[in-house]
Design a protein around this motif. Structure first.
Motif, short mmCIF file in Angstrom:
data_model
loop_
_atom_site.label_atom_id
_atom_site.label_comp_id
_atom_site.label_asym_id
_atom_site.label_seq_id
_atom_site.Cartn_x
_atom_site.Cartn_y
_atom_site.Cartn_z
N ILE A 112 0.84 -1.21 0.00
CA ILE A 112 0.00 0.00 0.00
C ILE A 112 0.87 1.25 0.00
O ILE A 112 0.64 2.18 -0.76
N GLU A 113 1.87 1.26 0.85
CA GLU A 113 2.75 2.43 0.93
C GLU A 113 3.52 2.64 -0.37
O GLU A 113 3.74 3.77 -0.80
N LEU A 114 3.89 1.55 -1.02
CA LEU A 114 4.63 1.66 -2.29
C LEU A 114 3.78 2.31 -3.38
O LEU A 114 4.25 3.21 -4.07
N VAL A 115 2.53 1.89 -3.52
CA VAL A 115 1.70 2.49 -4.57
C VAL A 115 1.20 3.88 -4.20
O VAL A 115 0.92 4.69 -5.08
N VAL A 116 1.11 4.17 -2.90
CA VAL A 116 0.68 5.52 -2.51
C VAL A 116 1.81 6.52 -2.73
O VAL A 116 1.59 7.60 -3.27
N LYS A 117 3.03 6.15 -2.35
CA LYS A 117 4.15 7.09 -2.45
C LYS A 117 4.76 7.16 -3.84
O LYS A 117 5.22 8.21 -4.27
N LYS A 118 4.79 6.03 -4.56
CA LYS A 118 5.48 6.01 -5.85
C LYS A 118 4.53 5.87 -7.03
O LYS A 118 4.96 5.66 -8.15
N GLY A 146 -2.87 -0.36 -11.20
CA GLY A 146 -1.67 -0.12 -11.99
C GLY A 146 -1.94 0.29 -13.43
O GLY A 146 -1.02 0.63 -14.15
N LYS A 147 -3.18 0.26 -13.86
CA LYS A 147 -3.59 0.65 -15.22
C LYS A 147 -2.73 -0.04 -16.27
O LYS A 147 -1.99 0.60 -17.02
N PRO A 148 -2.81 -1.36 -16.37
CA PRO A 148 -1.97 -2.07 -17.33
C PRO A 148 -2.34 -1.81 -18.78
O PRO A 148 -1.58 -2.15 -19.68
N TRP A 149 -3.46 -1.18 -19.03
CA TRP A 149 -3.91 -0.95 -20.40
C TRP A 149 -3.33 0.31 -21.02
O TRP A 149 -3.49 0.52 -22.21
N PHE A 155 4.64 1.54 -9.92
CA PHE A 155 5.28 0.55 -9.05
C PHE A 155 4.31 -0.56 -8.62
O PHE A 155 4.56 -1.27 -7.66
N THR A 156 3.22 -0.69 -9.35
CA THR A 156 2.24 -1.74 -9.04
C THR A 156 2.82 -3.15 -9.20
O THR A 156 2.50 -4.02 -8.39
N PRO A 157 3.66 -3.45 -10.21
CA PRO A 157 4.23 -4.80 -10.27
C PRO A 157 5.02 -5.18 -9.01
O PRO A 157 4.89 -6.31 -8.52
N GLN A 158 5.78 -4.26 -8.47
CA GLN A 158 6.51 -4.54 -7.24
C GLN A 158 5.54 -4.75 -6.07
O GLN A 158 5.76 -5.61 -5.21
N ALA A 159 4.46 -3.97 -6.05
CA ALA A 159 3.47 -4.13 -4.99
C ALA A 159 2.77 -5.49 -5.11
O ALA A 159 2.46 -6.12 -4.10
N LEU A 160 2.53 -5.94 -6.33
CA LEU A 160 1.92 -7.26 -6.53
C LEU A 160 2.83 -8.37 -6.02
O LEU A 160 2.37 -9.35 -5.43
N ILE A 161 4.12 -8.23 -6.26
CA ILE A 161 5.07 -9.23 -5.76
C ILE A 161 5.07 -9.22 -4.23
O ILE A 161 5.11 -10.28 -3.59
#
Length: 161
Positions: free
Chosen positions: A66-72, A105-108, A76-82
Protein backbone atom coordinates in the motif's frame (compact mmCIF):
# COMPACT_ATOMS: atom_id res chain seq x y z
CA UNK A 1 6.58 -21.95 19.90
CA UNK A 2 8.55 -19.14 21.49
CA UNK A 3 10.66 -18.72 18.35
CA UNK A 4 7.54 -17.95 16.34
CA UNK A 5 6.39 -15.41 18.91
CA UNK A 6 9.82 -13.82 18.99
CA UNK A 7 9.98 -13.48 15.18
CA UNK A 8 6.45 -12.08 15.12
CA UNK A 9 7.41 -9.46 17.69
CA UNK A 10 10.56 -8.60 15.73
CA UNK A 11 8.58 -8.37 12.49
CA UNK A 12 7.42 -4.87 13.40
CA UNK A 13 10.98 -3.70 13.98
CA UNK A 14 12.11 -5.48 10.80
CA UNK A 15 9.37 -3.67 8.86
CA UNK A 16 10.34 -0.23 10.22
CA UNK A 17 14.12 -0.57 10.20
CA UNK A 18 14.90 -2.87 7.25
CA UNK A 19 12.06 -3.38 4.78
CA UNK A 20 10.81 0.20 4.55
CA UNK A 21 14.25 1.69 3.89
CA UNK A 22 14.99 -0.94 1.22
CA UNK A 23 11.63 -1.03 -0.59
CA UNK A 24 10.16 2.43 0.00
CA UNK A 25 13.60 4.09 0.14
CA UNK A 26 12.67 6.11 3.17
CA UNK A 27 14.72 5.89 6.36
CA UNK A 28 12.97 5.42 9.69
CA UNK A 29 11.56 8.75 10.77
CA UNK A 30 8.86 10.20 12.97
CA UNK A 31 6.33 10.47 10.10
CA UNK A 32 5.58 6.73 10.26
CA UNK A 33 5.46 6.58 14.06
CA UNK A 34 1.78 7.66 14.51
CA UNK A 35 0.69 5.16 11.86
CA UNK A 36 2.77 2.36 13.36
CA UNK A 37 1.40 3.08 16.83
CA UNK A 38 -2.19 3.23 15.54
CA UNK A 39 -1.81 -0.09 13.74
CA UNK A 40 0.37 -2.04 16.14
CA UNK A 41 -0.92 -0.68 19.45
CA UNK A 42 -4.38 -1.95 18.59
CA UNK A 43 -5.33 -4.73 21.06
CA UNK A 44 -6.01 -7.21 18.24
CA UNK A 45 -2.58 -6.56 16.69
CA UNK A 46 -0.86 -6.94 20.06
CA UNK A 47 -2.55 -10.31 20.41
CA UNK A 48 -1.61 -11.34 16.85
CA UNK A 49 1.97 -10.04 16.99
CA UNK A 50 2.66 -11.75 20.31
CA UNK A 51 0.97 -15.01 19.36
CA UNK A 52 2.07 -17.87 17.20
CA UNK A 53 0.13 -16.69 14.16
CA UNK A 54 1.63 -15.76 10.79
CA UNK A 55 -0.60 -12.73 10.27
CA UNK A 56 2.01 -10.08 11.24
CA UNK A 57 4.14 -10.93 8.22
CA UNK A 58 1.22 -10.84 5.80
CA UNK A 59 0.07 -7.53 7.27
CA UNK A 60 3.59 -6.12 6.94
CA UNK A 61 3.80 -7.02 3.25
CA UNK A 62 0.30 -5.60 2.69
CA UNK A 63 1.32 -2.32 4.35
CA UNK A 64 4.49 -2.20 2.26
CA UNK A 65 2.49 -2.72 -0.94
CA UNK A 66 0.00 0.00 0.00
CA UNK A 67 2.75 2.43 0.93
CA UNK A 68 4.63 1.66 -2.29
CA UNK A 69 1.70 2.49 -4.57
CA UNK A 70 0.68 5.52 -2.51
CA UNK A 71 4.15 7.09 -2.45
CA UNK A 72 5.48 6.01 -5.85
CA UNK A 73 2.17 5.91 -7.79
CA UNK A 74 0.84 3.31 -10.18
CA UNK A 75 4.10 2.60 -12.04
CA UNK A 76 5.28 0.55 -9.05
CA UNK A 77 2.24 -1.74 -9.04
CA UNK A 78 4.23 -4.80 -10.27
CA UNK A 79 6.51 -4.54 -7.24
CA UNK A 80 3.47 -4.13 -4.99
CA UNK A 81 1.92 -7.26 -6.53
CA UNK A 82 5.07 -9.23 -5.76
CA UNK A 83 4.94 -7.96 -2.15
CA UNK A 84 1.31 -9.08 -1.93
CA UNK A 85 2.33 -12.48 -3.30
CA UNK A 86 4.94 -12.79 -0.56
CA UNK A 87 2.35 -11.74 2.03
CA UNK A 88 -0.12 -14.28 0.65
CA UNK A 89 2.45 -17.02 1.24
CA UNK A 90 2.01 -16.32 4.96
CA UNK A 91 -1.76 -15.86 4.93
CA UNK A 92 -3.75 -16.42 1.73
CA UNK A 93 -6.60 -13.86 2.22
CA UNK A 94 -4.09 -11.15 1.26
CA UNK A 95 -4.47 -12.49 -2.30
CA UNK A 96 -7.90 -10.87 -2.44
CA UNK A 97 -6.16 -7.49 -2.82
CA UNK A 98 -4.17 -8.55 -5.89
CA UNK A 99 -6.84 -7.79 -8.54
CA UNK A 100 -7.40 -4.36 -6.98
CA UNK A 101 -3.70 -3.53 -7.14
CA UNK A 102 -3.48 -4.92 -10.68
CA UNK A 103 -6.31 -2.65 -11.87
CA UNK A 104 -4.87 0.31 -9.97
CA UNK A 105 -1.67 -0.12 -11.99
CA UNK A 106 -3.59 0.65 -15.22
CA UNK A 107 -1.97 -2.07 -17.33
CA UNK A 108 -3.91 -0.95 -20.40
CA UNK A 109 -2.04 2.35 -20.83
CA UNK A 110 1.26 2.94 -22.63
CA UNK A 111 3.15 0.16 -24.43
CA UNK A 112 3.14 -3.64 -24.59
CA UNK A 113 6.26 -3.99 -22.43
CA UNK A 114 4.46 -2.34 -19.55
CA UNK A 115 1.42 -4.59 -20.08
CA UNK A 116 3.62 -7.69 -20.06
CA UNK A 117 5.36 -6.64 -16.86
CA UNK A 118 2.05 -6.02 -15.10
CA UNK A 119 0.47 -9.26 -16.31
CA UNK A 120 3.56 -11.33 -15.51
CA UNK A 121 3.84 -9.92 -12.00
CA UNK A 122 0.11 -10.51 -11.42
CA UNK A 123 0.22 -14.13 -12.55
CA UNK A 124 3.50 -14.89 -10.79
CA UNK A 125 2.03 -13.51 -7.56
CA UNK A 126 -1.22 -15.43 -7.76
CA UNK A 127 0.19 -18.75 -9.00
CA UNK A 128 1.60 -19.99 -5.65
CA UNK A 129 -1.74 -19.36 -3.92
CA UNK A 130 -3.57 -21.20 -6.70
CA UNK A 131 -1.25 -24.22 -6.51
CA UNK A 132 -1.39 -24.35 -2.73
CA UNK A 133 -5.20 -24.23 -2.77
CA UNK A 134 -5.41 -26.96 -5.43
CA UNK A 135 -2.93 -29.14 -3.56
CA UNK A 136 -4.91 -28.77 -0.38
CA UNK A 137 -8.20 -29.59 -2.16
CA UNK A 138 -6.82 -32.70 -3.86
CA UNK A 139 -5.86 -34.56 -0.72
CA UNK A 140 -7.02 -32.50 2.22
CA UNK A 141 -6.95 -35.19 4.88
CA UNK A 142 -3.51 -36.63 4.05
CA UNK A 143 -1.51 -33.64 2.87
CA UNK A 144 0.74 -31.99 5.43
CA UNK A 145 3.57 -29.57 4.70
CA UNK A 146 5.69 -31.19 7.41
CA UNK A 147 5.32 -34.94 7.80
CA UNK A 148 6.37 -36.38 11.16
CA UNK A 149 7.47 -39.64 9.51
CA UNK A 150 10.32 -37.73 7.80
CA UNK A 151 11.85 -36.90 11.17
CA UNK A 152 13.46 -39.64 13.17
CA UNK A 153 16.27 -42.13 13.13
CA UNK A 154 14.82 -44.68 10.71
CA UNK A 155 17.34 -43.69 8.02
CA UNK A 156 20.28 -44.63 10.24
CA UNK A 157 21.38 -48.22 9.79
CA UNK A 158 24.65 -50.16 9.76
CA UNK A 159 25.68 -48.60 6.40
CA UNK A 160 25.07 -45.01 7.48
CA UNK A 161 28.70 -44.18 8.25
Amino acid sequence: MDAIRFTNFLSIIFWLMVLRPIIIEEPPNLKILPFAIAIYWNPQMIYIANGSFTEPWSIIFLLLAIELVVKKKYNFTPQALILLGIGACFKSPIALFMPCFFLYGKPWIKDNKRRLIHCFSFFSSILPIYFFTKLRDLNAQDWQPIKPKNYGFSHIDENYL
